[in-house]
Scaffold this motif. Structure first.
Motif, PDB file in Angstrom:
ATOM      1  N   VAL A   1     -10.928  -8.146  10.553  1.00 49.79           N
ATOM      2  CA  VAL A   1     -10.154  -6.992   9.547  1.00 49.79           C
ATOM      3  C   VAL A   1      -9.748  -8.482   8.802  1.00 49.79           C
ATOM      4  CG1 VAL A   1      -8.088  -6.131   9.315  1.00 49.79           C
ATOM      5  CG2 VAL A   1      -8.945  -5.371  10.954  1.00 49.79           C
ATOM      6  N   THR A   2     -10.322  -7.506   7.321  1.00 41.88           N
ATOM      7  CA  THR A   2      -9.839  -8.583   6.493  1.00 41.88           C
ATOM      8  C   THR A   2      -8.929  -8.146   4.885  1.00 41.88           C
ATOM      9  OG1 THR A   2     -12.518  -9.157   6.560  1.00 41.88           O
ATOM     10  CG2 THR A   2     -11.345  -9.508   4.110  1.00 41.88           C
ATOM     11  N   VAL A   3      -8.530  -8.611   4.618  1.00 44.38           N
ATOM     12  CA  VAL A   3      -7.332  -8.273   3.328  1.00 44.38           C
ATOM     13  C   VAL A   3      -7.727  -9.368   2.040  1.00 44.38           C
ATOM     14  CG1 VAL A   3      -4.884  -8.866   2.735  1.00 44.38           C
ATOM     15  CG2 VAL A   3      -5.658  -8.385   5.355  1.00 44.38           C
ATOM     16  N   VAL A   4      -8.083  -8.342   0.897  1.00 41.42           N
ATOM     17  CA  VAL A   4      -8.869  -8.382   0.184  1.00 41.42           C
ATOM     18  C   VAL A   4      -7.757  -8.707  -1.010  1.00 41.42           C
ATOM     19  CG1 VAL A   4     -10.455  -8.427  -2.070  1.00 41.42           C
ATOM     20  CG2 VAL A   4     -11.010  -7.757   0.492  1.00 41.42           C
ATOM     21  N   ARG A   5      -7.335  -9.780  -1.191  1.00 44.75           N
ATOM     22  CA  ARG A   5      -5.779  -9.695  -2.328  1.00 44.75           C
ATOM     23  C   ARG A   5      -6.109 -10.089  -3.923  1.00 44.75           C
ATOM     24  NH1 ARG A   5      -1.481 -12.538   0.820  1.00 44.75           N
ATOM     25  NH2 ARG A   5      -1.248  -9.775   1.090  1.00 44.75           N
ATOM     26  N   GLY A   6      -6.800 -10.145  -4.710  1.00 41.28           N
ATOM     27  CA  GLY A   6      -7.469 -10.100  -5.893  1.00 41.28           C
ATOM     28  C   GLY A   6      -9.081 -10.617  -5.437  1.00 41.28           C
ATOM     29  N   THR A   7      -9.375 -12.334  -6.267  1.00 32.90           N
ATOM     30  CA  THR A   7     -10.739 -12.837  -5.621  1.00 32.90           C
ATOM     31  C   THR A   7     -10.929 -13.629  -4.010  1.00 32.90           C
ATOM     32  OG1 THR A   7      -9.711 -14.900  -6.672  1.00 32.90           O
ATOM     33  CG2 THR A   7     -11.064 -12.744  -7.455  1.00 32.90           C
ATOM     34  N   LEU A   8      -9.236 -13.566  -3.727  1.00 35.10           N
ATOM     35  CA  LEU A   8      -8.974 -14.384  -2.412  1.00 35.10           C
ATOM     36  C   LEU A   8      -9.648 -13.308  -1.021  1.00 35.10           C
ATOM     37  CD1 LEU A   8      -6.589 -16.217  -3.654  1.00 35.10           C
ATOM     38  CD2 LEU A   8      -8.574 -17.068  -3.540  1.00 35.10           C
ATOM     39  N   ARG A   9     -10.733 -13.336  -0.106  1.00 39.03           N
ATOM     40  CA  ARG A   9     -10.619 -12.611   1.370  1.00 39.03           C
ATOM     41  C   ARG A   9      -9.792 -13.751   2.345  1.00 39.03           C
ATOM     42  NH1 ARG A   9     -14.656  -8.261   1.241  1.00 39.03           N
ATOM     43  NH2 ARG A   9     -14.952  -8.968   3.393  1.00 39.03           N
ATOM     44  N   SER A  10      -9.065 -12.161   3.221  1.00 37.61           N
ATOM     45  CA  SER A  10      -8.734 -13.562   4.012  1.00 37.61           C
ATOM     46  C   SER A  10      -8.354 -12.452   5.630  1.00 37.61           C
ATOM     47  CB  SER A  10      -7.320 -13.825   3.837  1.00 37.61           C
ATOM     48  OG  SER A  10      -6.586 -13.295   3.815  1.00 37.61           O
ATOM     49  N   ALA A  11      -8.282 -12.786   6.870  1.00 41.70           N
ATOM     50  CA  ALA A  11      -8.984 -12.108   8.601  1.00 41.70           C
ATOM     51  C   ALA A  11      -6.870 -11.800   8.228  1.00 41.70           C
ATOM     52  CB  ALA A  11      -8.794 -13.329   9.279  1.00 41.70           C
ATOM     53  N   ALA A  12      -7.033 -11.283   8.627  1.00 41.79           N
ATOM     54  CA  ALA A  12      -6.325 -10.124   8.910  1.00 41.79           C
ATOM     55  C   ALA A  12      -5.080 -10.837  10.281  1.00 41.79           C
ATOM     56  CB  ALA A  12      -5.625  -8.644   9.211  1.00 41.79           C
ATOM     57  N   VAL A  13      -3.759 -10.917  10.300  1.00 42.78           N
ATOM     58  CA  VAL A  13      -3.042 -11.895  11.484  1.00 42.78           C
ATOM     59  C   VAL A  13      -2.127 -11.129  12.133  1.00 42.78           C
ATOM     60  CG1 VAL A  13      -4.254 -13.844  11.357  1.00 42.78           C
ATOM     61  CG2 VAL A  13      -2.461 -13.777  10.685  1.00 42.78           C
ATOM     62  N   VAL A  14      -1.487 -10.709  12.770  1.00 44.80           N
ATOM     63  CA  VAL A  14      -0.233  -9.588  12.835  1.00 44.80           C
ATOM     64  C   VAL A  14       0.537 -10.279  12.613  1.00 44.80           C
ATOM     65  CG1 VAL A  14       1.577  -8.961  15.326  1.00 44.80           C
ATOM     66  CG2 VAL A  14      -1.184  -8.733  15.324  1.00 44.80           C
ATOM     67  N   ALA A  15       1.504  -9.790  11.703  1.00 45.16           N
ATOM     68  CA  ALA A  15       3.354 -10.092  11.360  1.00 45.16           C
ATOM     69  C   ALA A  15       2.536 -11.220  10.409  1.00 45.16           C
ATOM     70  CB  ALA A  15       3.356 -11.553  11.953  1.00 45.16           C
ATOM     71  N   ALA A  16       1.659 -10.937   9.861  1.00 46.84           N
ATOM     72  CA  ALA A  16       1.065 -10.840   7.892  1.00 46.84           C
ATOM     73  C   ALA A  16       1.783 -10.428   7.346  1.00 46.84           C
ATOM     74  CB  ALA A  16      -0.512 -11.065   7.756  1.00 46.84           C
ATOM     75  N   GLY A  17       1.684 -11.074   5.555  1.00 45.43           N
ATOM     76  CA  GLY A  17       2.314  -9.504   4.907  1.00 45.43           C
ATOM     77  C   GLY A  17       1.263  -8.685   4.197  1.00 45.43           C
ATOM     78  N   VAL A  18       1.262  -8.224   3.175  1.00 44.75           N
ATOM     79  CA  VAL A  18       0.906  -6.940   2.831  1.00 44.75           C
ATOM     80  C   VAL A  18       1.421  -6.853   2.284  1.00 44.75           C
ATOM     81  CG1 VAL A  18      -0.680  -4.931   2.433  1.00 44.75           C
ATOM     82  CG2 VAL A  18      -0.571  -6.120   5.350  1.00 44.75           C
ATOM     83  N   GLN A  19       0.747  -6.894   0.713  1.00 43.98           N
ATOM     84  CA  GLN A  19       1.684  -6.006  -1.040  1.00 43.98           C
ATOM     85  C   GLN A  19       0.441  -5.205  -0.971  1.00 43.98           C
ATOM     86  OE1 GLN A  19       1.012  -9.848  -2.843  1.00 43.98           O
ATOM     87  NE2 GLN A  19       2.228 -11.235  -1.488  1.00 43.98           N
ATOM     88  N   ALA A  20       1.116  -4.677  -2.558  1.00 48.90           N
ATOM     89  CA  ALA A  20       0.346  -3.636  -2.962  1.00 48.90           C
ATOM     90  C   ALA A  20      -0.448  -3.832  -4.096  1.00 48.90           C
ATOM     91  CB  ALA A  20       1.995  -2.617  -4.021  1.00 48.90           C
ATOM     92  N   THR A  21      -1.663  -3.115  -4.095  1.00 50.61           N
ATOM     93  CA  THR A  21      -2.889  -3.575  -4.274  1.00 50.61           C
ATOM     94  C   THR A  21      -3.626  -4.253  -3.624  1.00 50.61           C
ATOM     95  OG1 THR A  21      -2.606  -5.720  -5.823  1.00 50.61           O
ATOM     96  CG2 THR A  21      -1.904  -3.471  -7.041  1.00 50.61           C
ATOM     97  N   ASP A  22      -3.150  -4.718  -2.046  1.00 51.38           N
ATOM     98  CA  ASP A  22      -4.263  -4.952  -0.912  1.00 51.38           C
ATOM     99  C   ASP A  22      -5.620  -4.320  -0.898  1.00 51.38           C
ATOM    100  OD1 ASP A  22      -2.790  -7.201  -1.119  1.00 51.38           O
ATOM    101  OD2 ASP A  22      -1.438  -7.564   0.655  1.00 51.38           O
TER     102      ASP A  22
END
Length: 183
Positions: free
Chosen positions: A59-80
């Protein structure tokens, strides 16, 4: 009867989507009512609008041009953008209590999210570009259901219920035929 039928349809849909028992159970568990912690203040230090509660597989979170692996307890922002791989799934809870369970091979954007915990006003716009999504609505839908929308490349869904599943690229056979075959 309604709850039983809804659970049977959710389980049948999960099986048709290839979620398997583990991912289907995770989606049901994530959407089950739970006692939630008090929402973070509007201007929280990390700017999170939600939190990952369960992550399985790729599971990957794409925030703008940054990609990171999703982890439990990590935050999610609008536009993610949340991207799940094959045999992967994620569940996240937004600050108003909305639960989003993203199925395998899915791409979902949290296009808009705003929530005022004092007035319980806000809006949610989720875009499902591919795959499947289960949504259990929170406080925003209780106060102003017209402020909660889900879009796919071919539809816009105005939310009037509390728990539903949306598919983009559904089973190759009609739902009832798929349901009979799976069950």
């Amino acid at each position: 009867m309604t709850v039983c039928l809804r659970m049977m349809m959710a389980a049948a849909t999960a099986l048709c989507l290839g979620w398997g028992a583990t991912n289907a159970a995770m989606a049901q568990q994530a959407a089950a009512p739970a006692v939630a912690a008090a929402p973070a203040p509007e201007g929280s230090a990390d700017g999170r609008h939600g939190t990952f509660k369960a992550v399985q597989g790729d599971v990957t979170v794409v925030r703008g041009t940054l990609r990171s692996a999703a982890v439990v307890a990590a935050g999610v922002q609008a536009t993610d953008r949340i991207v799940t791989g094959p045999k992967s799934a994620a569940s996240l809870t937004l600050r108003d209590g909305t639960v989003l369970s993203v199925g395998p091979d899915s791409v979902m954007d949290l296009s808009q999210f705003a929530f005022n915990p004092t007035t319980q006003d806000g809006n949610v716009l989720v875009s499902l570009l591919r795959g499947s999504l289960r949504m259990a609505t929170g406080l925003i839908a209780k106060v102003k259901p017209e402020q909660v929308k889900v879009t796919t490349p071919t539809t816009v869904i105005g939310v009037r219920g509390t728990d539903f599943i949306v598919e983009e690229n559904p089973c190759s056979v009609p739902f009832m035929a798929c349901w009979r075959r799976c069950c």
